[in-house]
Scaffold this motif. Structure first.
Motif: not given
Length: 122
Positions: A79-85
């Protein structure tokens, strides 16, 4: 039984991006909901995002909505958590957790990883 290992944390400047990974062992991983939680120093562990067993349902904390995306790849048991800004207030230890029930309450999750540090500098 499910064992979870997080990776992908690190130091990033405000406005940057990171992708956290939660790798699981166990043949039944695809039947579990997975959540991401975080804990900053002196604060309680808080919900960040969750995905149900099929990937069709997701939930996000208001503080990360529109910036973070959770996804799962059951072929890779990850499972991934893509974190932007990213913001300085996102600084915390991030944990993934798995449970048969899809929810936002940390104490309802049975299986936890060891955590990965995310530090966002201003």
């Amino acid at each position: 039984q499910v064992q979870l290992v997080e990776s992908g944390g690190g130091l990033v400047q405000a406005g940057g991006s990171l992708r956290l990974s939660c790798a699981a062992s166990g043949r039944t991983f695809s039947s579990y909901a997975v959540g991401w939680f975080r804990q900053a120093p002196g604060k309680e562990r808080e919900f960040v995002a969750a995905v149900n067993w099929s990937g069709a349902l997701t939930k996000y904390a208001d503080s990360v909505k529109g910036r973070f995306t959770i996804s799962r790849d059951d072929a890779k048991n990850t499972v991934y958590l893509h974190m932007n800004s990213l913001k300085p207030e996102d600084t915390a230890v991030y944990y993934c957790a798995a449970d048969s029930v899809f929810g936002v309450i940390p104490t309802r999750y049975d299986y936890w990883g060891q955590g990965t540090q995310v530090t966002v500098s201003s």
